[in-house]
Design a protein around this motif. Sequence first.
Motif, PDB file in Angstrom:
ATOM      1  N   ASP A  41      53.494  38.196  47.751  1.00  0.00           N
ATOM      2  CA  ASP A  41      53.839  38.807  49.289  1.00  0.00           C
ATOM      3  C   ASP A  41      52.809  38.330  50.076  1.00  0.00           C
ATOM      4  N   PRO A  42      52.923  37.809  51.062  1.00  0.00           N
ATOM      5  CA  PRO A  42      52.021  37.003  52.150  1.00  0.00           C
ATOM      6  C   PRO A  42      50.971  38.249  52.628  1.00  0.00           C
ATOM      7  N   GLN A  43      51.191  39.531  52.551  1.00  0.00           N
ATOM      8  CA  GLN A  43      50.214  40.439  52.754  1.00  0.00           C
ATOM      9  C   GLN A  43      49.380  40.887  51.631  1.00  0.00           C
ATOM     10  N   VAL A  44      49.738  40.579  50.296  1.00  0.00           N
ATOM     11  CA  VAL A  44      49.123  41.004  49.229  1.00  0.00           C
ATOM     12  C   VAL A  44      48.206  39.673  48.846  1.00  0.00           C
ATOM     13  N   ARG A  45      48.863  38.546  48.995  1.00  0.00           N
ATOM     14  CA  ARG A  45      48.196  37.462  48.284  1.00  0.00           C
ATOM     15  C   ARG A  45      46.667  37.130  48.754  1.00  0.00           C
ATOM     16  N   PRO A  46      46.307  37.298  49.986  1.00  0.00           N
ATOM     17  CA  PRO A  46      44.855  37.067  50.412  1.00  0.00           C
ATOM     18  C   PRO A  46      44.120  38.263  49.758  1.00  0.00           C
ATOM     19  N   LEU A  47      44.533  39.199  49.495  1.00  0.00           N
ATOM     20  CA  LEU A  47      43.804  40.199  48.753  1.00  0.00           C
ATOM     21  C   LEU A  47      43.132  40.003  47.457  1.00  0.00           C
ATOM     22  N   LEU A  48      44.179  39.351  46.743  1.00  0.00           N
ATOM     23  CA  LEU A  48      43.923  38.978  45.128  1.00  0.00           C
ATOM     24  C   LEU A  48      42.643  38.236  44.819  1.00  0.00           C
ATOM     25  N   GLY A  49      42.398  37.495  45.765  1.00  0.00           N
ATOM     26  CA  GLY A  49      40.894  36.926  45.498  1.00  0.00           C
ATOM     27  C   GLY A  49      39.711  37.157  46.051  1.00  0.00           C
ATOM     28  N   HIS A  50      39.884  38.619  47.168  1.00  0.00           N
ATOM     29  CA  HIS A  50      38.806  39.265  47.599  1.00  0.00           C
ATOM     30  C   HIS A  50      37.825  39.988  46.643  1.00  0.00           C
ATOM     31  N   PRO A  51      36.686  39.800  46.943  1.00  0.00           N
ATOM     32  CA  PRO A  51      35.548  40.361  45.853  1.00  0.00           C
ATOM     33  C   PRO A  51      35.520  41.990  46.005  1.00  0.00           C
ATOM     34  N   ALA A  52      36.257  42.433  47.164  1.00  0.00           N
ATOM     35  CA  ALA A  52      35.975  43.981  47.440  1.00  0.00           C
ATOM     36  C   ALA A  52      37.282  44.577  46.484  1.00  0.00           C
ATOM     37  N   LEU A  53      38.134  43.735  46.068  1.00  0.00           N
ATOM     38  CA  LEU A  53      39.272  44.422  45.180  1.00  0.00           C
ATOM     39  C   LEU A  53      38.843  44.139  43.819  1.00  0.00           C
ATOM     40  N   GLY A  54      38.445  45.573  43.318  1.00  0.00           N
ATOM     41  CA  GLY A  54      38.195  45.572  41.762  1.00  0.00           C
ATOM     42  C   GLY A  54      39.336  45.400  40.825  1.00  0.00           C
ATOM     43  N   ASP A  55      38.954  45.069  39.759  1.00  0.00           N
ATOM     44  CA  ASP A  55      40.063  44.879  38.642  1.00  0.00           C
ATOM     45  C   ASP A  55      40.817  46.038  38.542  1.00  0.00           C
ATOM     46  N   GLU A  56      40.287  47.138  38.420  1.00  0.00           N
ATOM     47  CA  GLU A  56      41.166  48.448  38.288  1.00  0.00           C
ATOM     48  C   GLU A  56      42.352  48.544  39.429  1.00  0.00           C
ATOM     49  N   ASP A  57      41.694  48.642  40.828  1.00  0.00           N
ATOM     50  CA  ASP A  57      42.643  48.567  41.888  1.00  0.00           C
ATOM     51  C   ASP A  57      43.575  47.434  41.860  1.00  0.00           C
ATOM     52  N   ALA A  58      43.159  45.948  41.428  1.00  0.00           N
ATOM     53  CA  ALA A  58      44.314  44.925  41.291  1.00  0.00           C
ATOM     54  C   ALA A  58      45.438  45.390  40.371  1.00  0.00           C
ATOM     55  N   VAL A  59      44.849  46.096  39.247  1.00  0.00           N
ATOM     56  CA  VAL A  59      45.802  46.406  38.219  1.00  0.00           C
ATOM     57  C   VAL A  59      46.961  47.396  38.932  1.00  0.00           C
ATOM     58  N   ALA A  60      46.503  48.570  39.570  1.00  0.00           N
ATOM     59  CA  ALA A  60      46.880  49.646  40.057  1.00  0.00           C
ATOM     60  C   ALA A  60      47.973  48.927  41.052  1.00  0.00           C
ATOM     61  N   LEU A  61      47.693  48.058  41.772  1.00  0.00           N
ATOM     62  CA  LEU A  61      48.377  47.426  42.828  1.00  0.00           C
ATOM     63  C   LEU A  61      49.558  46.624  42.421  1.00  0.00           C
ATOM     64  N   LEU A  62      49.354  45.916  41.270  1.00  0.00           N
ATOM     65  CA  LEU A  62      50.184  44.780  40.868  1.00  0.00           C
ATOM     66  C   LEU A  62      51.124  45.438  39.714  1.00  0.00           C
ATOM     67  N   ALA A  63      50.708  46.506  38.992  1.00  0.00           N
ATOM     68  CA  ALA A  63      51.688  46.966  37.775  1.00  0.00           C
ATOM     69  C   ALA A  63      52.664  47.778  38.329  1.00  0.00           C
ATOM     70  N   PRO A  64      53.749  47.590  37.732  1.00  0.00           N
ATOM     71  CA  PRO A  64      54.894  48.505  38.047  1.00  0.00           C
ATOM     72  C   PRO A  64      54.601  49.823  37.451  1.00  0.00           C
ATOM     73  N   GLU A  65      55.215  51.079  38.099  1.00  0.00           N
ATOM     74  CA  GLU A  65      55.177  52.247  37.621  1.00  0.00           C
ATOM     75  C   GLU A  65      55.478  52.543  36.318  1.00  0.00           C
ATOM     76  N   GLY A  66      54.837  53.216  35.514  1.00  0.00           N
ATOM     77  CA  GLY A  66      55.235  53.414  33.915  1.00  0.00           C
ATOM     78  C   GLY A  66      54.935  52.140  33.223  1.00  0.00           C
ATOM     79  N   ALA A  67      54.099  51.220  33.629  1.00  0.00           N
ATOM     80  CA  ALA A  67      54.066  49.946  33.012  1.00  0.00           C
ATOM     81  C   ALA A  67      53.121  50.230  31.564  1.00  0.00           C
ATOM     82  N   GLN A  68      53.420  49.734  30.292  1.00  0.00           N
ATOM     83  CA  GLN A  68      52.719  50.112  29.219  1.00  0.00           C
ATOM     84  C   GLN A  68      51.236  49.701  29.214  1.00  0.00           C
ATOM     85  N   GLY A  69      50.338  50.033  28.219  1.00  0.00           N
ATOM     86  CA  GLY A  69      49.185  49.515  28.339  1.00  0.00           C
ATOM     87  C   GLY A  69      48.996  48.094  27.894  1.00  0.00           C
TER      88      GLY A  69
END
Length: 175
Positions: A41-69
Amino acid sequence: MSHEITLARPYARAAFGLARDADAFAAWSDALAFSARVAADPQVRPLLGHPALGDEDAVALLAPEGAQGEFRDFLALLARNGRLALLPEIAGLYEDLRAEAEHVVRAKVTAASALPETELDAIRAALKRRFGREVHLETAVDEALIGGAVINAGDVVIDGSLRGKLARLQSALAG
């Protein structure tokens, strides 16, 4: 593009191995497809490499609801390694590995207009005879083809479009 494919390949193989071990090819396909769409997504792509986006936030953003561990862990690994932007390539390579394991050929039929289901069934049957495997068809419309269709199945391209025929005729007349 080939650089991204080279970087994505080991991650796709890892995802495939996890999916195979869990007997969850379809679930991983769905999860990777969702994550790839979000990552592209053009709005999400620039966020992915941003240092302010933590790993947990990135996973929450990208994982579908109910994604397995395991899938969430996979996304966290990508985040730690700065590879989240590769998700579209990873998803495509994963699907290639899955198709090979399931003895399926993925083909794309691009036609000048929407094809009726009877024609798609005939194309599917012809490709099944040619490759000796099940065939999953994806369709697209490209009016620039003028008429006919172009079929991409793995390394095979069959150009039956009117635009392709005109280009071949022009080449023959010029040469």
